[in-house]
Design a protein around this motif. Sequence first.
Motif: not given
Length: 384
Positions: A42, A81, A83-84, A86, A89-90, A92-93, A114
Amino acid sequence: MNHWRAPLNLLLLLAISTLLATFTGCGPSGGGDTISIGEFASLTGKEAAFGQSSHKGTLLAIEDINAAGGVLGKKINFIYEDNRSTPGESATIVKKLITRDNVVAVLGEVASGRSLEAAPICQANKIPMISPSSTNPKVTETGDFIFRVCFIDPFQGTVMAKFAKAKVNARKVAVLSDVSAPYSLGLAQYFKEQFTADGGAIVSEQKFSSGDKDFKAQLTAIKGTSPEAIFVPCYYTEAGLIVRQARQLSITVPLLGGDGWEAPELIQIGGEALEGCFYSTHYSPEDAAPAVQDFVKKFKAKNGGEIPDAMAALGYDSAMVLAEAIKKAGTTDGPKVRDAIAATKDYMGVTGKTTLDANRNATKPAVILAIKDGKFKYVETITP
Ligand code: PHE
């Protein structure tokens, strides 16, 4: 000059493949010139303090490993990467890290929620994942490729329940937790179990959801039950606001938290309202142990004088444990690296000795910190 051509061609090929491996992450990273390791963090958003801190610790470890020659004779290519902070997201990353970047292992995350999103993907792909600091038991229960280098919340909850009773002298405690964070719900539960088992009473249980800004309704309900302490196992943004609003409602008893409170931002948000509050975490930079002081010195030198917190220390140790395991495995093959991580025993890191148990968790002491004069102050270390 024919005899020059062959080596030249070879050199060219080598250069091109290195470039390809570095920039596209393509090719079997174990077989190329570098070994790719992924991290999801994050780095921005609501829990950026966690991600940034953990990332800086991890990065320092990777640099140390590479400076010492890397692993299996190759340098680590560290691909990270954001994940903001959010949800969603994790996963996908981590899919991208595994399928596009061909990472041989994944490091992350701090927040249990996450880590829980990413773990099934690592498990399904037989790619080992080490969370530096996610403490919810479910994270490693995902499967045999998922590890952590920190303690788990049944221990942390017990530590704070005992502290509330013995040091805060509380017999009646209220609990305020975040329904959107598995970390928060789990820690609240473990705290309650221990506190009531020791004869204490939970007089009020209130909930909120991540991102909420107004906690007056819950705090008013809590105030009506006259608790002697309030346990607030959540992350620093909400914790800071909750403590502030509690004082505005003339609630004067100590508020207690877990490792989710650990961020300088807590004090920026909560200010003076935090005086006399306590929380549990994984490590204290005040620890005189040479391993800690060496790390603090190195981290400060690299990060403009910033003092590393628990996430930085655990981020550092997570990368070190992984590198040791790859060396021992002698290969980057997922199942073999998995076996080597699982066999981690007495690895001496910044956060103490890491031995991974049959459930892929570490057993480590907890540290209690107080907030005093606007600073985090070491109180005590509790060994399991
Ligand atoms: N343990 C927390 C979780 O599982 C994350 C965290 C670790 C926060 C260390 C601060 C310090 O969500």
